[in-house]
Motif scaffolding. Structure first.
Motif: not given
Ligand code: GCU
Length: 399
Positions: A266-278
């Motif tokens: 899930l993206a919304r958890r913002q856990f580990g790799e996030r959308v900006r990072r990827i």
């Protein structure tokens, strides 16, 4: 002096960037923000989807388009020509256990063509067309060595053949080289209009498209039961396996191994790799629109449980590894859990527990399956053994 100062400056910038990247990633459950997932069973005009007919007619196409437009890009469906040729074969490879074929799949469009090299083994003991595993290979080609001089745990072909399955693989670089400077030198050449579109296909889409062309081949091969193909991928390959299975309903099973961000987690958890990072490290993987969600996962009109839902009623197996927090094991499990409602529309009951199962505790006899293996980010013989059990169960080959 000037050069020295410049070197110092770039070093400082590097250190800062690294620190920033580190800070950007949260590994603490207590720091996961409160979030609300988009309702997979609510249509854009706010109607509740109550049955599979409404899902298939109204909501499923909507969700598919949302993923195309906002994340993975369009998937071109037509091409001018496709040709299959067996370049070489060995009817008694693996000490007589398997028939190896090196198949060339050549697809042409707009005077350009792409060549997909498929490595395929089918079990010689088979008396009927064989069910198959297909791997989208994002690691070195030696992992799928046709000569079997190199035996890799990443693709344990002998194990799969012994279990009575065919096993095949193609390499992502045949479709789109995996770097931002060269990804366009493959399938993208056949569809140049995709490059300038904000929702145009990019590398992950191209790899998934490749899996569908392999399926085009499978339906022509009498040694393969094309109705029983399990598509697998690890990590970035696992992101592509989900997207390909969502798009192409001919894949009977989808396996996504340690796929993490923009895969099964899930993206919304913002856990580990996030959308900006990827999007920053791999700008060539997803479409241009996806960059709008850098630091704004909450604005996404979808989340990854909806990608899994698109595969319903077909079985999906997602995995993680305990040391791979970057790929958010809990977020992957929750993604599967939140897809349960769509499987429910088909009368399918998931056997996933309410909370993630312990390490090395696979939940297999379920349309939504999961395990978290002890160890590192990888695809191992342990993982493959569970995939075989999963396929045995769903293809009715269980003991
Ligand atoms: C990187 C990337 C991940 C990806 C992984 C892989 O770690 O950040 O998103 O899954 O590479 O493909 O191995």
């Amino acid at each position: 002096m000037k050069a020295y100062l410049l070197t110092c400056l770039s070093l400082i910038i590097c250190i800062q960037l690294h620190a920033q990247n580190h800070e950007e990633s949260n590994y603490e459950e207590s720091k996961v923000p409160a979030y609300t997932l988009p309702d997979v069973l609510k249509s854009s005009d706010n109607k509740t989807i109550k049955n599979k007919k409404a899902w298939e007619k109204i909501r499923r196409p909507e969700v598919l388009t949302l993923f195309e437009d906002n994340i993975y890009g369009q998937v071109p469906k037509s091409f001018e020509d496709i040709r299959f040729s067996v370049l070489s074969e060995d009817k008694s490879s693996m000490n007589g256990k398997a028939h190896r074929k090196d198949v060339l799949i050549e697809v042409s469009n707009q005077n350009k063509s792409v060549r997909i090299n498929l490595v395929l083994f089918t079990p010689n003991k088979a008396i009927k067309p064989s069910p198959a595993f297909l791997l989208i290979n994002n690691r070195g080609k030696e992992n799928t060595d046709p000569s079997r001089k190199i035996i890799s745990e990443f693709w344990p072909a002998e194990l799969v053949i012994d279990a009575g399955y065919a096993i095949a693989a193609f390499h992502v670089s045949d479709l789109a080289p995996d770097n931002k400077a060269e990804f366009m030198n493959g399938v993208m050449q056949l569809y140049p209009e995709q490059l300038s579109a904000d929702n145009g296909m990019r590398a992950i889409g191209a790899w998934g498209w490749g899996a569908s062309r392999v399926m085009d081949y499978f339906v022509t091969d009498p040694q393969i039961n094309a109705k029983k193909v399990a598509l697998t991928g690890h990590s970035r390959g696992g992101k592509a396996s989900l997207w390909a299975a969502a798009q192409d309903q001919r894949f009977a099973i989808c396996i996504t191994n340690c796929s993490g961000s923009t895969g099964a987690a899930l993206a919304r958890r913002q856990f580990g790799e996030r959308v900006r990072r990827i999007n920053t490290s791999f700008p060539h993987w997803f479409n241009t629109n996806y960059k709008k969600f850098n630091d704004h996962e909450e604005l996404l009109p979808v989340d990854q449980h909806m990608l899994i839902s698109l595969i319903a009623p077909r079985p999906v197996y997602a995995t993680n590894a305990s040391e791979d927090l970057w790929a958010d094991p809990k977020g992957t499990f929750l993604s599967l859990k939140n897809a349960e409602d769509v499987y429910g529309l088909y009368g399918l009951k998931s056997k996933l527990p309410e909370v993630p199962p312990g390490l090395n505790y696979p939940v297999i006899e379920s349309p939504l399956a999961y395990h978290n293996r002890e160890g590192k980010h990888d695809m191992t013989v342990y993982d493959w053994k569970q995939f075989i059990r999963f396929a045995d169960y769903h293809f009715g080959r269980g003991k």
